[in-house]
Design an enzyme around this catalytic site. Sequence first.
Site, PDB file in Angstrom:
ATOM      1  N   HIS A 100       0.800  -1.225   0.000  1.00 26.99           N
ATOM      2  CA  HIS A 100       0.000   0.000   0.000  1.00 26.99           C
ATOM      3  C   HIS A 100       0.833   1.275   0.000  1.00 26.99           C
ATOM      4  CE1 HIS A 100      -4.461   1.078   1.037  1.00 26.99           C
ATOM      5  NE2 HIS A 100      -4.018   1.689  -0.038  1.00 26.99           N
ATOM      6  N   ASP A 123      -9.793  -0.307   4.032  1.00 25.34           N
ATOM      7  CA  ASP A 123      -8.606  -0.883   4.643  1.00 25.34           C
ATOM      8  C   ASP A 123      -8.910  -1.298   6.076  1.00 25.34           C
ATOM      9  OD1 ASP A 123      -5.904  -1.432   5.442  1.00 25.34           O
ATOM     10  OD2 ASP A 123      -5.193   0.073   4.025  1.00 25.34           O
ATOM     11  N   ASP A 127      -3.283   3.433   8.093  1.00 23.34           N
ATOM     12  CA  ASP A 127      -2.139   3.808   7.237  1.00 23.34           C
ATOM     13  C   ASP A 127      -1.753   5.276   7.413  1.00 23.34           C
ATOM     14  OD1 ASP A 127      -2.069   1.231   6.336  1.00 23.34           O
ATOM     15  OD2 ASP A 127      -2.997   1.635   4.405  1.00 23.34           O
ATOM     16  N   HIS A 140       4.373   1.045   4.161  1.00 22.07           N
ATOM     17  CA  HIS A 140       3.006   0.771   3.716  1.00 22.07           C
ATOM     18  C   HIS A 140       1.973   1.147   4.782  1.00 22.07           C
ATOM     19  CE1 HIS A 140       2.077  -3.610   5.307  1.00 22.07           C
ATOM     20  NE2 HIS A 140       2.709  -2.883   6.214  1.00 22.07           N
ATOM     21  N   ASP A 228      -7.427  -1.814  -0.187  1.00 22.53           N
ATOM     22  CA  ASP A 228      -6.511  -2.825   0.329  1.00 22.53           C
ATOM     23  C   ASP A 228      -7.329  -4.088   0.545  1.00 22.53           C
ATOM     24  OD1 ASP A 228      -4.916  -4.462   2.023  1.00 22.53           O
ATOM     25  OD2 ASP A 228      -3.857  -2.705   2.787  1.00 22.53           O
ATOM     26  N   GLU A 273      -2.013  -5.034  -2.082  1.00 26.13           N
ATOM     27  CA  GLU A 273      -1.688  -6.006  -1.036  1.00 26.13           C
ATOM     28  C   GLU A 273      -2.122  -7.429  -1.357  1.00 26.13           C
ATOM     29  OE1 GLU A 273       0.310  -5.510   1.433  1.00 26.13           O
ATOM     30  OE2 GLU A 273       0.335  -3.337   1.792  1.00 26.13           O
TER      31      GLU A 273
END
Length: 301
Positions: A100, A123, A127, A140, A228, A273
């Site tokens: 990612h 996700d 992040d 990531h 993701d 991913e």
Amino acid sequence: MGELKISIVGVPLDYGQSRRGVDMGPSAIRYAGAVERLQALGHHVRDEGDIHVSAVENKPNLEERLKNLEEVVKANKALAKKVDEIVKEGRFPLVLGGDHSIAIGTLAGLTETYQNLGVIWFDAHADMNTAETSPSGNIHGMPLAVSMGYGHEHLTALFQQRNFIKPENLIIIGARSIDPGERHFIQKLGIKVFTMHEIDKYGMAVVMEQTIAHLKERDVDGVHLSLDLDGLDPLYTPGVGTPVDGGMTYRESHLALEMLQQSQCITSAEFVEVNPILDEKNKTADVAVTLMGSLLGETLI
């Protein structure tokens, strides 16, 4: 959404995290029939190939707290340039990862054209770490922080005009593993997050209605979907590097993307991913391709 001119770009990068193998993600997604599925929907699809990713040499990192910083920066610079070219050609960028951290390059390239870009982030994780807050040093786990202007200058410098994503234009969906530093960041910036708690309580349809309405209120000039595969429950996507139990179901995910398709708001997307080494008979790549279909106009009737 109508017929689109789609440009597919693979980014075989696995240096943004610690588990090798996600560099084979773009190949696995292509093998699962991404091009053929989108062509069957009537789209004009051009596969632009892969961004070149250099092998890591046996040398110390420039920054001990940021693993493989030099290699991640190099790949993302090349990706940002490519995405910018695709957008300026009037084509729809569809980026295949890779870990990612490649979202740093995708968003940098998009914001050369879009001045008020909206971002939907599917996700399990936020992040939003920086070198100071990251428990691992894996980049990531940092792309959203970087894309809002927080982080190492080598990463934030990818945004040539420093046109960072506005926190109020960002919506995270499906989060269920958030580090303490990320939690503080989310609260400080007032970022809209639909955790699995909200999805369980209100249902995916309500979450997506609120997401779409929020971005319309913000008068965004484009919307990027960054998905993701660990946003889904590992039952459906076992081939990811950082699985977290209790994620979105297969149908919840498809409903979300079907609603985005109906809203006609998405102007670019990336699917990241997918790790074939950890997968079961390419199951995760197959799910990625079916989700692309839902996002880009596939219907049952």
